[in-house]
Design a protein around this motif. Structure first.
Motif, PDB file in Angstrom:
ATOM      1  N   ARG A  61       2.539 -15.575 -51.764  1.00 56.96           N
ATOM      2  CA  ARG A  61       3.441 -16.225 -50.820  1.00 56.96           C
ATOM      3  C   ARG A  61       4.183 -15.216 -49.952  1.00 56.96           C
ATOM      4  NH1 ARG A  61       7.552 -18.480 -52.689  1.00 56.96           N
ATOM      5  NH2 ARG A  61       7.509 -18.023 -54.915  1.00 56.96           N
ATOM      6  N   LEU A  62       4.775 -14.215 -50.609  1.00 57.66           N
ATOM      7  CA  LEU A  62       5.569 -13.244 -49.858  1.00 57.66           C
ATOM      8  C   LEU A  62       4.691 -12.253 -49.110  1.00 57.66           C
ATOM      9  CD1 LEU A  62       8.459 -12.531 -52.400  1.00 57.66           C
ATOM     10  CD2 LEU A  62       8.228 -14.378 -50.729  1.00 57.66           C
ATOM     11  N   GLY A  63       3.529 -11.922 -49.681  1.00 58.43           N
ATOM     12  CA  GLY A  63       2.626 -10.993 -49.013  1.00 58.43           C
ATOM     13  C   GLY A  63       2.041 -11.570 -47.740  1.00 58.43           C
ATOM     14  N   THR A  64       1.593 -12.829 -47.802  1.00 63.79           N
ATOM     15  CA  THR A  64       1.022 -13.454 -46.613  1.00 63.79           C
ATOM     16  C   THR A  64       2.078 -13.603 -45.524  1.00 63.79           C
ATOM     17  OG1 THR A  64      -0.569 -14.647 -47.999  1.00 63.79           O
ATOM     18  CG2 THR A  64      -0.239 -15.458 -45.758  1.00 63.79           C
ATOM     19  N   ALA A  65       3.257 -14.075 -45.907  1.00 65.89           N
ATOM     20  CA  ALA A  65       4.348 -14.180 -44.927  1.00 65.89           C
ATOM     21  C   ALA A  65       4.756 -12.802 -44.421  1.00 65.89           C
ATOM     22  CB  ALA A  65       5.539 -14.896 -45.546  1.00 65.89           C
ATOM     23  N   GLY A  66       4.727 -11.813 -45.322  1.00 61.31           N
ATOM     24  CA  GLY A  66       5.138 -10.467 -44.946  1.00 61.31           C
ATOM     25  C   GLY A  66       4.221  -9.806 -43.941  1.00 61.31           C
ATOM     26  N   ALA A  67       2.934 -10.136 -43.984  1.00 56.48           N
ATOM     27  CA  ALA A  67       2.013  -9.560 -43.003  1.00 56.48           C
ATOM     28  C   ALA A  67       2.457  -9.900 -41.590  1.00 56.48           C
ATOM     29  CB  ALA A  67       0.591 -10.061 -43.259  1.00 56.48           C
ATOM     30  N   ALA A  68       2.924 -11.131 -41.409  1.00 65.77           N
ATOM     31  CA  ALA A  68       3.399 -11.544 -40.087  1.00 65.77           C
ATOM     32  C   ALA A  68       4.778 -10.969 -39.781  1.00 65.77           C
ATOM     33  CB  ALA A  68       3.433 -13.075 -40.007  1.00 65.77           C
ATOM     34  N   SER A  69       5.713 -11.055 -40.752  1.00 66.29           N
ATOM     35  CA  SER A  69       7.080 -10.615 -40.457  1.00 66.29           C
ATOM     36  C   SER A  69       7.167  -9.103 -40.282  1.00 66.29           C
ATOM     37  CB  SER A  69       8.045 -11.093 -41.540  1.00 66.29           C
ATOM     38  OG  SER A  69       7.723 -10.565 -42.809  1.00 66.29           O
ATOM     39  N   MET A  70       6.388  -8.332 -41.047  1.00 67.57           N
ATOM     40  CA  MET A  70       6.428  -6.877 -40.892  1.00 67.57           C
ATOM     41  C   MET A  70       5.833  -6.456 -39.562  1.00 67.57           C
ATOM     42  SD  MET A  70       7.328  -3.923 -41.867  1.00 67.57           S
ATOM     43  CE  MET A  70       8.014  -4.357 -43.467  1.00 67.57           C
ATOM     44  N   THR A  71       4.725  -7.070 -39.166  1.00 70.36           N
ATOM     45  CA  THR A  71       4.113  -6.749 -37.872  1.00 70.36           C
ATOM     46  C   THR A  71       5.083  -7.059 -36.742  1.00 70.36           C
ATOM     47  OG1 THR A  71       1.907  -7.209 -38.750  1.00 70.36           O
ATOM     48  CG2 THR A  71       2.156  -7.208 -36.353  1.00 70.36           C
ATOM     49  N   ARG A  72       5.721  -8.210 -36.837  1.00 70.92           N
ATOM     50  CA  ARG A  72       6.670  -8.622 -35.797  1.00 70.92           C
ATOM     51  C   ARG A  72       7.889  -7.696 -35.771  1.00 70.92           C
ATOM     52  NH1 ARG A  72       6.707 -13.397 -37.262  1.00 70.92           N
ATOM     53  NH2 ARG A  72       8.524 -13.370 -38.643  1.00 70.92           N
ATOM     54  N   PHE A  73       8.424  -7.351 -36.934  1.00 71.76           N
ATOM     55  CA  PHE A  73       9.600  -6.480 -37.021  1.00 71.76           C
ATOM     56  C   PHE A  73       9.309  -5.124 -36.386  1.00 71.76           C
ATOM     57  CE2 PHE A  73      12.236  -3.292 -39.071  1.00 71.76           C
ATOM     58  CZ  PHE A  73      13.493  -3.879 -39.111  1.00 71.76           C
ATOM     59  N   ALA A  74       8.165  -4.538 -36.744  1.00 70.44           N
ATOM     60  CA  ALA A  74       7.832  -3.222 -36.202  1.00 70.44           C
ATOM     61  C   ALA A  74       7.701  -3.273 -34.683  1.00 70.44           C
ATOM     62  CB  ALA A  74       6.543  -2.718 -36.844  1.00 70.44           C
ATOM     63  N   ALA A  75       7.015  -4.303 -34.183  1.00 70.38           N
ATOM     64  CA  ALA A  75       6.827  -4.407 -32.733  1.00 70.38           C
ATOM     65  C   ALA A  75       8.161  -4.587 -32.015  1.00 70.38           C
ATOM     66  CB  ALA A  75       5.892  -5.574 -32.426  1.00 70.38           C
ATOM     67  N   PRO A 381       1.504  -5.606 -52.695  1.00 70.16           N
ATOM     68  CA  PRO A 381       1.876  -5.356 -51.294  1.00 70.16           C
ATOM     69  C   PRO A 381       3.382  -5.367 -51.040  1.00 70.16           C
ATOM     70  CG  PRO A 381       1.431  -7.678 -51.556  1.00 70.16           C
ATOM     71  CD  PRO A 381       1.294  -7.050 -52.931  1.00 70.16           C
ATOM     72  N   ALA A 382       4.147  -4.668 -51.854  1.00 67.22           N
ATOM     73  CA  ALA A 382       5.600  -4.738 -51.735  1.00 67.22           C
ATOM     74  C   ALA A 382       6.106  -4.235 -50.390  1.00 67.22           C
ATOM     75  CB  ALA A 382       6.247  -3.966 -52.867  1.00 67.22           C
ATOM     76  N   ALA A 383       5.518  -3.169 -49.863  1.00 69.19           N
ATOM     77  CA  ALA A 383       5.980  -2.686 -48.562  1.00 69.19           C
ATOM     78  C   ALA A 383       5.709  -3.729 -47.483  1.00 69.19           C
ATOM     79  CB  ALA A 383       5.304  -1.365 -48.218  1.00 69.19           C
ATOM     80  N   THR A 384       4.503  -4.299 -47.494  1.00 68.41           N
ATOM     81  CA  THR A 384       4.160  -5.371 -46.556  1.00 68.41           C
ATOM     82  C   THR A 384       5.164  -6.507 -46.652  1.00 68.41           C
ATOM     83  OG1 THR A 384       1.789  -4.892 -46.685  1.00 68.41           O
ATOM     84  CG2 THR A 384       2.418  -7.116 -45.986  1.00 68.41           C
ATOM     85  N   ALA A 385       5.489  -6.895 -47.889  1.00 69.62           N
ATOM     86  CA  ALA A 385       6.312  -8.078 -48.142  1.00 69.62           C
ATOM     87  C   ALA A 385       7.797  -7.782 -48.200  1.00 69.62           C
ATOM     88  CB  ALA A 385       5.872  -8.719 -49.457  1.00 69.62           C
ATOM     89  N   SER A 386       8.207  -6.568 -47.876  1.00 68.25           N
ATOM     90  CA  SER A 386       9.587  -6.147 -48.152  1.00 68.25           C
ATOM     91  C   SER A 386      10.639  -7.019 -47.487  1.00 68.25           C
ATOM     92  CB  SER A 386       9.775  -4.682 -47.751  1.00 68.25           C
ATOM     93  OG  SER A 386       9.397  -4.471 -46.394  1.00 68.25           O
ATOM     94  N   LEU A 387      10.407  -7.466 -46.267  1.00 65.55           N
ATOM     95  CA  LEU A 387      11.395  -8.315 -45.610  1.00 65.55           C
ATOM     96  C   LEU A 387      11.503  -9.668 -46.312  1.00 65.55           C
ATOM     97  CD1 LEU A 387      10.444  -7.555 -41.901  1.00 65.55           C
ATOM     98  CD2 LEU A 387      12.256  -6.489 -43.258  1.00 65.55           C
ATOM     99  N   GLU A 388      10.367 -10.152 -46.822  1.00 67.53           N
ATOM    100  CA  GLU A 388      10.370 -11.419 -47.557  1.00 67.53           C
ATOM    101  C   GLU A 388      10.968 -11.234 -48.954  1.00 67.53           C
ATOM    102  OE1 GLU A 388       9.435 -13.922 -45.681  1.00 67.53           O
ATOM    103  OE2 GLU A 388       8.822 -12.502 -44.114  1.00 67.53           O
TER     104      GLU A 388
END
Length: 405
Positions: A61-75, A381-388
């Motif tokens: 749950r957090l990893g899949t959501a994190g892929a989107a939120s981390m990409t968006r945050f970095a951009a 994927p904790a780094a990926t999911a960190s914001l979640e």
């Protein structure tokens, strides 16, 4: 509310930034003199899609959501990020069933995944050899250290404090407060002091179990460190790889296997190999901590894990000792790769929590006590999911305060 956050890796900083933005008075401490000194700053920089994880788990749950939120945050914050996508390749016919199972798991997790023929796979990675593949478009790469720099600025911009070179020794909840004993570990100073807060969040990484115990909390597992060994591909070999290429995971072993990652700076990483580390911060073979070795070897779970993984474990050790064998693992996917194509790169150490029965703690694990939240297990994927994960930690922290504010 005054919140003490222990750990200036990506999870600690993401949590601190989230709490600071909502108005909490946040102090972050870390025993190191800089940010992201351990797992965060030593991984391959991959933004994982959520492909591998058990449906319904926190990782999924957090990893899949994190892929989107981390990409968006970095951009949004000008941190280097790219989304080249990845191939998971089967190099032998007996891996195809596992490849299809992986595709079904990814679909269950909401990951956009396609099954490809060898010819279709070569449209994405012309130099790769396979008998079948999966294509995942949402897998990316990012500068996680850069993400941490942004999060740290968010903490201080919101009025929070970063105290680096400060180690948590112990803490206790006493009435309406948490009292923490903190030792100065850098900057030429020595000695201890007390920090008092309304709540405590510990993101202790490699030392998460020890820190939980030092705060009167049963971690429920023990951290056993595994060193991940990497190589950089020589330029001529790196030019043959466009994005990310992974093998089909071996179900006998808990790690993903040697894979290829084109990073945001353009080079290509090969690895990691996974071997038992002889120190929790053992980034080199010669790094040995007698305390850490004793902790690992005295834990029944390690012996039970080893007994169930003798063959793949021996293969990992052999690859660790032989660059030629490591190159052979890469050559299964990228034919023609030789030992001369591999240049040593900095290693990382994964903090893997193990149950007493030898099973991996296969999901993110939080333990709570009044006014305390401890992140005990947070592997990839904790780094990926960190914001979640930060949002999840905040919710857990608020639960510990219900009725005690």
């Amino acid at each position: 509310m005054r919140v003490l956050v222990v750990g200036a890796g990506i999870i600690g900083l993401a949590t601190a930034a989230r709490l600071a933005r909502r108005g909490d008075e946040v102090t972050v401490i870390d025993k190191e003199p800089g940010l992201a000194h351990h797992q965060t700053g030593r991984n391959s920089g991959v933004i994982h899609s959520g492909l591998y994880y058990a449906p319904g788990s926190l990782k999924a749950r957090l990893g899949t959501a994190g892929a989107a939120s981390m990409t968006r945050f970095a951009a949004e914050h000008g941190v280097a990020v790219a989304t080249p996508g990845k191939l998971v390749v089967a190099t032998a016919a007996d891996e195809l069933d596992r490849l299809r199972t992986l595709a079904a798991r990814g679909a269950a997790n909401g990951v956009p995944v396609r099954e490809l023929s060898p010819a279709e796979a070569r449209e994405h990675e012309p130099e790769i050899r396979c008998v079948g593949a999966l294509r995942v478009e949402t897998t990316g790469v990012v500068d996680y250290r850069g993400v941490c720099d942004v999060l740290a600025r968010q903490v201080t911009d919101a009025g929070g404090t970063l105290l680096l070179g400060r180690a948590l020794r112990r803490a206790r909840t006493v009435g309406q407060e948490v009292r923490a004993e903190v030792e100065t570990t850098a900057g030429g100073g020595h000695g201890t002091s007390e920090l008092v807060a309304d709540a405590l969040v510990v993101c202790g990484g490699l030392h998460a179990d020890r820190l939980a115990l030092a705060c009167g909390v049963d971690p429920g597992a023990r951290i056993v460190p595994f060193r991940g060994e990497y190589f950089d591909l020589a330029p001529a070999a790196a030019d043959r790889v466009r994005g990310l290429v992974y093998p089909v995971p071996d179900p006998r072993f808990p790690f993903l296997g040697v894979h290829l990652t084109r990073g945001v700076t353009g080079g290509v990483h090969a690895g990691p190999n996974a071997v038992l580390a002889l120190a929790r911060e053992g980034y080199r073979r010669r790094d040995v901590s007698l305390r850490d070795v004793a902790d690992s070897l005295s834990w029944p779970g390690l012996w039970r894990l080893a007994g169930r993984n003798l063959v793949p474990g021996a293969e990992e050790v052999a690859r660790s000792m032989s660059r030629t064998l490591f190159a052979s693992a890469v050559a299964r996917m990228l034919p023609g790769t030789t030992a001369d194509d591999l240049h040593p790169a900095p290693a990382g150490v994964r903090a893997q929590a193990l149950h007493r029965d030898g099973s991996l703690v296969d999901d993110f694990l939080l333990r709570t006590a009044p006014r305390q939240v401890h992140v005990v297990n947070a592997p990839s994927p904790a780094a990926t999911a960190s914001l979640e994960i930060a949002a999840h930690v905040q919710a857990e922290l608020d639960r510990t305060l219900v009725g005690v504010r």
